[in-house]
Structures are given as C-alpha cells and as structure tokens.
Design a protein around this motif. Structure first.
Motif, mmCIF file in Angstrom:
data_model
loop_
_atom_site.group_PDB
_atom_site.id
_atom_site.type_symbol
_atom_site.label_atom_id
_atom_site.label_comp_id
_atom_site.label_asym_id
_atom_site.label_seq_id
_atom_site.Cartn_x
_atom_site.Cartn_y
_atom_site.Cartn_z
ATOM 1 N N ARG A 101 0.910 -1.103 0.045
ATOM 2 C CA ARG A 101 0.197 0.097 -0.238
ATOM 3 C C ARG A 101 0.946 1.387 0.207
ATOM 4 O O ARG A 101 0.756 2.030 -0.750
ATOM 5 C CB ARG A 101 -0.711 -0.120 1.247
ATOM 6 C CG ARG A 101 -1.973 -0.894 1.149
ATOM 7 C CD ARG A 101 -2.884 -0.757 2.195
ATOM 8 N NE ARG A 101 -3.663 -1.867 2.754
ATOM 9 C CZ ARG A 101 -3.532 -2.944 3.568
ATOM 10 N NH1 ARG A 101 -2.433 -2.843 4.378
ATOM 11 N NH2 ARG A 101 -4.378 -3.939 3.374
ATOM 12 N N GLN A 102 1.918 1.272 0.779
ATOM 13 C CA GLN A 102 2.584 2.269 0.856
ATOM 14 C C GLN A 102 3.588 2.534 -0.525
ATOM 15 O O GLN A 102 3.698 3.841 -0.904
ATOM 16 C CB GLN A 102 3.780 2.232 2.046
ATOM 17 C CG GLN A 102 3.153 2.323 3.572
ATOM 18 C CD GLN A 102 2.710 4.013 3.552
ATOM 19 O OE1 GLN A 102 1.311 3.869 3.528
ATOM 20 N NE2 GLN A 102 3.511 4.950 3.620
ATOM 21 N N SER A 103 3.863 1.601 -1.131
ATOM 22 C CA SER A 103 4.748 1.739 -2.248
ATOM 23 C C SER A 103 3.617 2.236 -3.181
ATOM 24 O O SER A 103 4.450 3.063 -4.202
ATOM 25 C CB SER A 103 5.169 0.309 -2.926
ATOM 26 O OG SER A 103 6.260 -0.269 -1.845
ATOM 27 N N ARG A 104 2.450 1.888 -3.356
ATOM 28 C CA ARG A 104 1.565 2.271 -4.335
ATOM 29 C C ARG A 104 1.410 3.684 -4.123
ATOM 30 O O ARG A 104 1.385 4.565 -5.205
ATOM 31 C CB ARG A 104 0.202 1.658 -4.381
ATOM 32 C CG ARG A 104 0.291 0.189 -4.754
ATOM 33 C CD ARG A 104 -1.168 -0.557 -4.642
ATOM 34 N NE ARG A 104 -1.912 0.214 -5.720
ATOM 35 C CZ ARG A 104 -3.195 -0.377 -5.417
ATOM 36 N NH1 ARG A 104 -3.842 -1.024 -4.444
ATOM 37 N NH2 ARG A 104 -4.106 0.369 -6.196
ATOM 38 N N LEU A 105 1.202 4.317 -2.883
ATOM 39 C CA LEU A 105 0.842 5.839 -2.343
ATOM 40 C C LEU A 105 2.133 6.731 -3.108
ATOM 41 O O LEU A 105 2.044 7.816 -3.833
ATOM 42 C CB LEU A 105 0.545 5.899 -1.208
ATOM 43 C CG LEU A 105 -0.628 5.427 -0.576
ATOM 44 C CD1 LEU A 105 -0.720 5.622 0.982
ATOM 45 C CD2 LEU A 105 -1.663 6.506 -1.156
ATOM 46 N N GLN A 106 3.353 5.995 -2.795
ATOM 47 C CA GLN A 106 4.623 6.518 -3.198
ATOM 48 C C GLN A 106 4.699 6.621 -4.676
ATOM 49 O O GLN A 106 4.953 7.679 -5.234
ATOM 50 C CB GLN A 106 5.864 5.846 -2.698
ATOM 51 C CG GLN A 106 7.047 6.632 -2.657
ATOM 52 C CD GLN A 106 8.421 5.993 -2.290
ATOM 53 O OE1 GLN A 106 8.217 4.886 -1.507
ATOM 54 N NE2 GLN A 106 9.434 6.511 -2.574
ATOM 55 N N ALA A 108 2.281 6.633 -6.879
ATOM 56 C CA ALA A 108 1.329 7.685 -7.085
ATOM 57 C C ALA A 108 1.827 9.178 -7.103
ATOM 58 O O ALA A 108 1.680 9.985 -7.909
ATOM 59 C CB ALA A 108 -0.143 7.415 -6.527
ATOM 60 N N HIS A 109 2.419 9.416 -5.878
ATOM 61 C CA HIS A 109 2.875 10.588 -5.899
ATOM 62 C C HIS A 109 3.901 10.995 -6.748
ATOM 63 O O HIS A 109 4.043 12.166 -7.199
ATOM 64 C CB HIS A 109 3.246 11.047 -4.304
ATOM 65 C CG HIS A 109 2.132 10.826 -3.287
ATOM 66 N ND1 HIS A 109 1.182 11.928 -3.085
ATOM 67 C CD2 HIS A 109 1.798 9.898 -2.403
ATOM 68 C CE1 HIS A 109 0.325 11.637 -2.319
ATOM 69 N NE2 HIS A 109 0.669 10.770 -1.527
#
Length: 126
Positions: A101-106, A108-109
C-alpha cells in the motif's frame, strides 16, 4: 481457460486450502488467510523456486523456505498434507500488505509530481 482476476480471487476465497503451482495463487491464499502449499513443475519455469522462496521469506516465520512445498508427483502426499498446508504468518502478511500500500501511494505521488513537472515544461514560454 483464463478467468478474470476478480473471479479467481472469489474461487480461491471459497476454498478451505490451496495447493498451487502459481505464485499468484499462493499470494492470494496468504492474503486471505487460507492455508496453502506450493509446488514447481517440470520442466521448471525461469527462476525455478526462487520466486516462491522470495515470497516465503517475506510471509513465513519459518527459516525453511520449502516448509510449504510439496512434490506433485509424490503419490503418498495425502498423508502429509496437514503438515505442509498451512497459513502464512498473519503479522508478516499484514506487514507485506502495508508495504505494498505504501509503495503504491509513493508511486502515485511520484507520477503526479512528474506529470506536474512535465506540464510546467510544456507550458513554459520564455
């Protein structure tokens, strides 16, 4: 015959246990808390059991990366299935899910930042 991913996940979720030669099948079973075991077939796919070992190192507390591996040609496997088929460590699975989840958010940013930078370059007029 290939099924859509949502249907495959639904099918796996309906099982009491999973025996798989697919890393994705193992990952889904582990994410859903379903006891699972895995095997590789001959001829071996590129990378052999490495991808399974990589996953097992992440989600299983055991140092034995083959602890959930079975031999599909072993006709006496039925008597040992209860020892082989088991759940991954729930805490380790949750940690792995959080990391994804954190990797996906990073990502995306980062993509949004690049898009914004590209937009500024395209609209820049001296």
């Amino acid at each position: 015959m290939r099924k859509p991913p949502r249907q495959v996940i639904h099918d796996i979720a309906a099982c009491d246990a999973i025996l798989t030669t697919s890393l994705y099948g193992l990952i889904v079973a582990d994410a859903l808390g379903i006891p699972a075991a895995w095997a590789t077939l001959e001829p071996s796919v590129p990378g052999g059991s490495f991808k399974f070992h990589d996953h097992e190192a992440l989600v299983c507390a055991s140092q034995d990366l083959d602890s959930r591996r079975f031999d599909p040609m072993d006709h006496s496997i039925g008597s040992r299935l209860e020892k082989i088929v088991r759940r991954a460590d729930p805490e380790r699975v949750e940690h792995a899910k959080d990391a994804v989840r954190q990797s996906r958010l990073q990502l995306a940013h980062e993509l949004l930042d690049r898009r914004g930078a590209a937009r500024r370059v395209l609209t820049w007029r001296p």
